[in-house]
Write a protein that holds these residues in place. Sequence first.
Motif, PDB file in Angstrom:
ATOM      1  N   THR A  56       2.915  10.174  -4.458  1.00 32.41           N
ATOM      2  CA  THR A  56       3.635   8.910  -4.346  1.00 32.41           C
ATOM      3  C   THR A  56       4.363   8.813  -3.014  1.00 32.41           C
ATOM      4  O   THR A  56       4.289   7.791  -2.315  1.00 32.41           O
ATOM      5  N   ALA A  57       5.096   9.878  -2.656  1.00 33.34           N
ATOM      6  CA  ALA A  57       5.825   9.876  -1.386  1.00 33.34           C
ATOM      7  C   ALA A  57       4.877   9.756  -0.207  1.00 33.34           C
ATOM      8  O   ALA A  57       5.111   8.981   0.732  1.00 33.34           O
ATOM      9  N   TRP A  58       3.791  10.507  -0.247  1.00 35.29           N
ATOM     10  CA  TRP A  58       2.819  10.496   0.849  1.00 35.29           C
ATOM     11  C   TRP A  58       2.162   9.127   0.976  1.00 35.29           C
ATOM     12  O   TRP A  58       2.025   8.589   2.086  1.00 35.29           O
ATOM     13  N   ALA A  59       1.764   8.541  -0.144  1.00 32.07           N
ATOM     14  CA  ALA A  59       1.119   7.227  -0.105  1.00 32.07           C
ATOM     15  C   ALA A  59       2.052   6.184   0.498  1.00 32.07           C
ATOM     16  O   ALA A  59       1.626   5.346   1.305  1.00 32.07           O
ATOM     17  N   GLY A  60       3.335   6.236   0.126  1.00 32.49           N
ATOM     18  CA  GLY A  60       4.276   5.247   0.635  1.00 32.49           C
ATOM     19  C   GLY A  60       4.526   5.374   2.120  1.00 32.49           C
ATOM     20  O   GLY A  60       4.542   4.371   2.850  1.00 32.49           O
ATOM     21  N   ILE A  61       4.715   6.595   2.592  1.00 33.77           N
ATOM     22  CA  ILE A  61       5.018   6.811   4.008  1.00 33.77           C
ATOM     23  C   ILE A  61       3.783   6.657   4.885  1.00 33.77           C
ATOM     24  O   ILE A  61       3.824   6.018   5.944  1.00 33.77           O
ATOM     25  N   VAL A  62       2.663   7.218   4.449  1.00 37.33           N
ATOM     26  CA  VAL A  62       1.472   7.283   5.295  1.00 37.33           C
ATOM     27  C   VAL A  62       0.569   6.065   5.120  1.00 37.33           C
ATOM     28  O   VAL A  62       0.210   5.394   6.095  1.00 37.33           O
ATOM     29  N   ALA A  63       0.161   5.781   3.887  1.00 37.13           N
ATOM     30  CA  ALA A  63      -0.843   4.744   3.662  1.00 37.13           C
ATOM     31  C   ALA A  63      -0.259   3.335   3.626  1.00 37.13           C
ATOM     32  O   ALA A  63      -0.904   2.384   4.085  1.00 37.13           O
ATOM     33  N   VAL A  64       0.944   3.188   3.074  1.00 34.13           N
ATOM     34  CA  VAL A  64       1.518   1.857   2.907  1.00 34.13           C
ATOM     35  C   VAL A  64       2.401   1.473   4.093  1.00 34.13           C
ATOM     36  O   VAL A  64       2.179   0.448   4.749  1.00 34.13           O
ATOM     37  N   ALA A  65       3.415   2.272   4.388  1.00 33.91           N
ATOM     38  CA  ALA A  65       4.345   1.935   5.469  1.00 33.91           C
ATOM     39  C   ALA A  65       3.788   2.264   6.849  1.00 33.91           C
ATOM     40  O   ALA A  65       4.225   1.705   7.844  1.00 33.91           O
ATOM     41  N   ARG A  66       2.857   3.203   6.899  1.00 31.08           N
ATOM     42  CA  ARG A  66       2.252   3.616   8.171  1.00 31.08           C
ATOM     43  C   ARG A  66       3.332   3.976   9.184  1.00 31.08           C
ATOM     44  O   ARG A  66       3.326   3.517  10.337  1.00 31.08           O
ATOM     45  N   ALA A  67       4.285   4.802   8.754  1.00 28.27           N
ATOM     46  CA  ALA A  67       5.398   5.201   9.615  1.00 28.27           C
ATOM     47  C   ALA A  67       4.892   5.952  10.842  1.00 28.27           C
ATOM     48  O   ALA A  67       4.047   6.849  10.734  1.00 28.27           O
ATOM     49  N   GLN A  68       5.417   5.603  12.009  1.00 23.85           N
ATOM     50  CA  GLN A  68       4.979   6.167  13.272  1.00 23.85           C
ATOM     51  C   GLN A  68       6.092   6.984  13.922  1.00 23.85           C
ATOM     52  O   GLN A  68       7.281   6.712  13.725  1.00 23.85           O
ATOM     53  N   PRO A  69       5.726   7.993  14.727  1.00 24.41           N
ATOM     54  CA  PRO A  69       6.742   8.785  15.434  1.00 24.41           C
ATOM     55  C   PRO A  69       7.679   7.891  16.243  1.00 24.41           C
ATOM     56  O   PRO A  69       7.240   6.930  16.883  1.00 24.41           O
ATOM     57  N   GLY A  70       8.961   8.202  16.192  1.00 25.46           N
ATOM     58  CA  GLY A  70       9.949   7.446  16.932  1.00 25.46           C
ATOM     59  C   GLY A  70      10.545   6.283  16.164  1.00 25.46           C
ATOM     60  O   GLY A  70      11.578   5.734  16.584  1.00 25.46           O
ATOM     61  N   GLU A  71       9.925   5.884  15.036  1.00 28.91           N
ATOM     62  CA  GLU A  71      10.469   4.789  14.249  1.00 28.91           C
ATOM     63  C   GLU A  71      11.623   5.277  13.377  1.00 28.91           C
ATOM     64  O   GLU A  71      11.713   6.456  13.048  1.00 28.91           O
ATOM     65  N   THR A  72      12.478   4.334  12.991  1.00 25.80           N
ATOM     66  CA  THR A  72      13.578   4.640  12.079  1.00 25.80           C
ATOM     67  C   THR A  72      13.167   4.254  10.663  1.00 25.80           C
ATOM     68  O   THR A  72      12.757   3.114  10.417  1.00 25.80           O
TER      69      THR A  72
END
Length: 347
Positions: free
Chosen positions: A142-158
């Motif tokens: 769940t955590a991985w899907a939210g950060i990686v697949a859904v939010a697509r969090a990128q280095p340097g973002e808050t």
Amino acid sequence: MRTTREVRVVRRPEGGLRESDLEVVETAVPALRDGQVLVRTTHHSVDAAVRLRLDPVSPPGYLPAFELGAGIEGLAVGTVLESRADGFAVGDLVQHARGYRELAVVEARGAALGGAGMLARLDPTLAPPQVHVGLLGGTGLTAWAGIVAVARAQPGETVWVSAAAGAVGSVAAQLARARGCRVVGSAGGPEKVAYLLDHLHLDAAFDYRAGLTAGLETAAPDGVDVYFDNVGGDHLAAALDHLRPFGRVALCGAIAGYDTEPAPGPHNLFQATSKNLTLQGFRAGAHAARADEARAELAGLWRDGRLRLDVASYAGLDLAPRAIVDLLAGRTRGKCVVETTEPADGD
């Protein structure tokens, strides 16, 4: 006939869930049929979403409500005792969706819990069972899907993660930080805030009870790019105010309304339009095809000491009702697990 014990629904909760709304009873274990395995469950995952299925009707599109007098279910890890299914042998460590019972008859095929709870063999050399049930199980996916697949969090973002001292929140926050993001966590109470800073080493943290707006303005004065939402209600409203243009929201849960009367929707939803925001709800089961990818990354971070998941453990199925109530009341930290390690049938 072989027997086991399971957790059942005694009455529908009126307001907050009480331990007396659930009971642990002895019941017969059905005979094994072709395509099934018998599992001795050792670790039961306690998740807040179980509360949604205790009402007479669950939210539209979600899993069906539990029937009165019937056993409840959840993700779990255990060992195969008997198998009449190809691909599963006695002694295999497996994940399944028939938790909250000591002995479980599990179908080897077919989606369970929306795809997140399919019977699956686990690698015992990768991590111990208590890590598989949380970090490498549904919580981690769940955590991985939210950060990686859904939010697509990128280095340097808050990235702001609410309920960051909980199971999913703590993994999501650490994963975002490991991927190069600046991470802000919120939680209830100074002890949990200290935990986020001193143990999870987040970049900033605040107590939402002291004020969401003030906390965000101090922790993220320039705004946030990603909000991982475990709470809903006023937290989501605060996120809409503080998200930068083209920010993303991963709508994971809304625990603020699980055990109480649901809060009204955000009053400022037009911010999503004016800022070109993306709000996407998700369930772990929709990303089950990427479970191996998620598990590999999370296991690597765990082995390297860059990701941890503390466990609030309750010993014995008799304590399952208390564990669920404590989780919903915010009295646990990290992953809440009920352990039933003793043989249930005397063998």
